[in-house]
Motif scaffolding. Structure first.
Motif, PDB file in Angstrom:
ATOM      1  N   CYS A   5      -6.379  40.522 -28.818  1.00 37.04           N
ATOM      2  CA  CYS A   5      -6.949  39.550 -27.873  1.00 37.04           C
ATOM      3  C   CYS A   5      -6.514  38.150 -28.286  1.00 37.04           C
ATOM      4  O   CYS A   5      -6.623  37.762 -29.440  1.00 37.04           O
ATOM      5  CB  CYS A   5      -8.481  39.643 -27.881  1.00 37.04           C
ATOM      6  N   ARG A   6      -6.008  37.387 -27.322  1.00 34.16           N
ATOM      7  CA  ARG A   6      -5.493  36.056 -27.634  1.00 34.16           C
ATOM      8  C   ARG A   6      -6.488  34.951 -27.300  1.00 34.16           C
ATOM      9  O   ARG A   6      -6.157  33.782 -27.290  1.00 34.16           O
ATOM     10  CB  ARG A   6      -4.169  35.826 -26.876  1.00 34.16           C
ATOM     11  N   HIS A   7      -7.710  35.339 -27.008  1.00 34.38           N
ATOM     12  CA  HIS A   7      -8.685  34.320 -26.630  1.00 34.38           C
ATOM     13  C   HIS A   7      -9.972  34.528 -27.413  1.00 34.38           C
ATOM     14  O   HIS A   7     -11.023  34.770 -26.846  1.00 34.38           O
ATOM     15  CB  HIS A   7      -8.949  34.401 -25.122  1.00 34.38           C
ATOM     16  N   SER A  40      -5.218  46.485 -25.011  1.00 38.89           N
ATOM     17  CA  SER A  40      -4.867  46.189 -26.406  1.00 38.89           C
ATOM     18  C   SER A  40      -5.756  45.079 -26.942  1.00 38.89           C
ATOM     19  O   SER A  40      -5.274  44.039 -27.401  1.00 38.89           O
ATOM     20  CB  SER A  40      -3.399  45.755 -26.500  1.00 38.89           C
ATOM     21  N   SER A  41      -7.062  45.300 -26.931  1.00 37.05           N
ATOM     22  CA  SER A  41      -7.980  44.220 -27.307  1.00 37.05           C
ATOM     23  C   SER A  41      -7.911  43.891 -28.794  1.00 37.05           C
ATOM     24  O   SER A  41      -8.460  42.891 -29.237  1.00 37.05           O
ATOM     25  CB  SER A  41      -9.408  44.549 -26.882  1.00 37.05           C
ATOM     26  N   SER A  88     -10.426  39.210 -20.714  1.00 37.04           N
ATOM     27  CA  SER A  88      -9.730  38.550 -19.609  1.00 37.04           C
ATOM     28  C   SER A  88      -8.251  38.305 -19.868  1.00 37.04           C
ATOM     29  O   SER A  88      -7.473  38.162 -18.930  1.00 37.04           O
ATOM     30  CB  SER A  88     -10.381  37.186 -19.320  1.00 37.04           C
ATOM     31  N   CYS A  89      -7.861  38.206 -21.137  1.00 42.64           N
ATOM     32  CA  CYS A  89      -6.461  37.862 -21.443  1.00 42.64           C
ATOM     33  C   CYS A  89      -5.543  39.049 -21.147  1.00 42.64           C
ATOM     34  O   CYS A  89      -6.000  40.168 -20.906  1.00 42.64           O
ATOM     35  CB  CYS A  89      -6.330  37.418 -22.903  1.00 42.64           C
ATOM     36  N   ARG A  90      -4.258  38.803 -21.214  1.00 41.67           N
ATOM     37  CA  ARG A  90      -3.284  39.850 -20.880  1.00 41.67           C
ATOM     38  C   ARG A  90      -3.449  41.064 -21.788  1.00 41.67           C
ATOM     39  O   ARG A  90      -3.433  42.209 -21.319  1.00 41.67           O
ATOM     40  CB  ARG A  90      -1.867  39.272 -21.011  1.00 41.67           C
ATOM     41  N   ALA A  91      -3.605  40.822 -23.114  1.00 47.58           N
ATOM     42  CA  ALA A  91      -3.729  41.940 -24.050  1.00 47.58           C
ATOM     43  C   ALA A  91      -4.969  42.778 -23.735  1.00 47.58           C
ATOM     44  O   ALA A  91      -4.896  44.008 -23.668  1.00 47.58           O
ATOM     45  CB  ALA A  91      -3.786  41.421 -25.480  1.00 47.58           C
ATOM     46  N   CYS A  92      -6.098  42.119 -23.521  1.00 47.08           N
ATOM     47  CA  CYS A  92      -7.335  42.846 -23.225  1.00 47.08           C
ATOM     48  C   CYS A  92      -7.193  43.654 -21.937  1.00 47.08           C
ATOM     49  O   CYS A  92      -7.601  44.812 -21.862  1.00 47.08           O
ATOM     50  CB  CYS A  92      -8.510  41.886 -23.103  1.00 47.08           C
ATOM     51  N   ARG A  93      -6.608  43.036 -20.905  1.00 47.06           N
ATOM     52  CA  ARG A  93      -6.468  43.736 -19.619  1.00 47.06           C
ATOM     53  C   ARG A  93      -5.592  44.963 -19.745  1.00 47.06           C
ATOM     54  O   ARG A  93      -5.750  45.939 -19.011  1.00 47.06           O
ATOM     55  CB  ARG A  93      -5.868  42.794 -18.564  1.00 47.06           C
ATOM     56  N   ARG A  94      -4.660  44.921 -20.713  1.00 50.78           N
ATOM     57  CA  ARG A  94      -3.759  46.049 -20.915  1.00 50.78           C
ATOM     58  C   ARG A  94      -4.398  47.120 -21.813  1.00 50.78           C
ATOM     59  O   ARG A  94      -3.815  48.169 -22.047  1.00 50.78           O
ATOM     60  CB  ARG A  94      -2.463  45.526 -21.537  1.00 50.78           C
TER      61      ARG A  94
END
Ligand SMILES: [Zn+2]
Ligand SMILES: [Zn+2]
Length: 344
Positions: free
Chosen positions: A109-111, A105-106, A97-103
């Motif tokens: 992941c910042r969550h 770049s999991s 769900s975080c910005r990195a994952c959506r892009r």
């Protein structure tokens, strides 16, 4: 019927014990894995030495084992593991769900959703145990290889990611700063992937000797490190001067990958003009993504890297001797100490 498993819990600096826990509960899309081996990585060692103090904690994120149960939702699914398959496991949580994952770049992941064992012990992998339950999508088949090599699946996925971040191409001249475990995995993978040359820089004479024996094209101590004629430089140790050295070794148009962990407050001096006129790229590489796991599993299954992996197994311990394993891993120079019922 009370099914229990054993899991190693670090309760404080220098203190680790095996605790009985209820077997983890399966979900429809999960697999249950009987753990055969788990490597002791930097995080495990920092928890044991007290450099990082979060207790009680169940570490162990470099785990491998055999699938013993498959959830109804994934049973028989093409490509997914079946009962009896040997797997490596991605124990990093990715929120999606975080910005990195959506892009996509999991790896960053910042969550991260931390988990806990039944008795509320913090889990940081909990791979120093008999048993793990993971989503089927996070388990990757490697075939019936030595579990000590399979326990290198997670770090190997990190190195696959690092080569991808650096844009590695066959024919590249490669420099590796740091001849420790991660530096050696970079050396092994670059050599196996068609590098024109791969050299290793390290302060330790023992590590230089070991890297040369492992097929390093050249080895050097930092003051004698070669000049700027490397297409790709992997900085696998973090410390004063390490990034600067990597940049000094990098050829025009080349890439420096910052792979090693640096002290948080350490700044590096970069010649901006050198980066500009030389069109250098400086990229970070932190962990791994699912496609890196697929490649790492494929490399392990092919067994092509095994001659390079064997010298990296410093010692093997059974789970019962996890205390001795931590003692060795934190008091002497090691590549990897591997713990588990499948290796000792
Ligand atoms: Zn690791
Ligand atoms: Zn995320």
């Amino acid at each position: 019927l009370e099914i229990t498993m054993q899991v190693a819990v670090v309760t404080g600096p220098g203190s680790v014990e095996l605790r009985a826990q209820p077997s983890p509960v399966m979900g429809r899309d999960d697999v249950r894995v009987r753990v055969a081996a788990c490597g002791l990585c930097t995080m495990e060692r920092r928890l044991y030495t007290g450099e990082k103090r979060i207790y009680p904690v169940a570490p162990g994120h470099e785990a491998t084992g055999t699938v013993v149960e498959v959830g109804d939702g994934v049973a028989g699914l093409a490509g997914a593991p079946n009962v009896g398959d040997h797997v490596i496991m991605d124990l990093l949580t990715r929120c999606g769900s975080c910005r990195a994952c959506r892009r996509g770049s999991s790896a960053v992941c910042r969550h991260p959703q931390g988990s806990r064992l039944a008795d509320q012990t913090i889990s940081m992998g909990a791979g120093l145990s008999d048993e793990l339950v993971v989503p089927a999508r996070s388990s990757w088949k490697v075939g019936p290889i030595d579990p000590a090599y399979a326990a290198m699946g997670e770090p190997l996925a990190c190195v696959v990611h690092s080569l991808r971040r650096g844009g590695f191409l066959p024919g590249d001249h490669v420099g590796v700063v740091g001849g420790g475990y991660m530096g050696r995995l970079h050396l092994a993978l670059c050599l196996a992937s068609g590098a024109a040359s791969v050299g290793v820089v390290d302060v330790s004479e023992d590590r230089r000797r070991d890297a040369a024996a492992a097929g390093s094209t050249w080895v050097a101590a930092p003051p004698d490190a070669p000049g700027p004629d490397h297409d790709l430089v992997f900085v696998t140790v973090g410390g004063p001067g390490a990034l600067e050295l990597g940049i000094d070794m990098c050829a025009e148009g080349g890439t420096v990958v910052v792979y090693g962990a640096f002290p948080k407050d350490l700044l590096a001096s970069v010649g901006a003009d050198h980066v500009h006129h030389g069109e250098l790229s400086i990229v970070g590489s932190f962990s791994h993504e699912p496609r890196d796991w697929r490649e790492a599993a494929g490399l392990l299954a092919s067994r092509a890297l095994e001659p390079s992996l064997e010298p990296l197994v410093t010692s093997r311990f059974s789970l019962d001797d996890v205390g001795k394993a931590f003692e060795i891993a934190t008091t002497r120079p090691v590549y990897r100490v591997i713990v588990g019922t499948g290796v000792a």
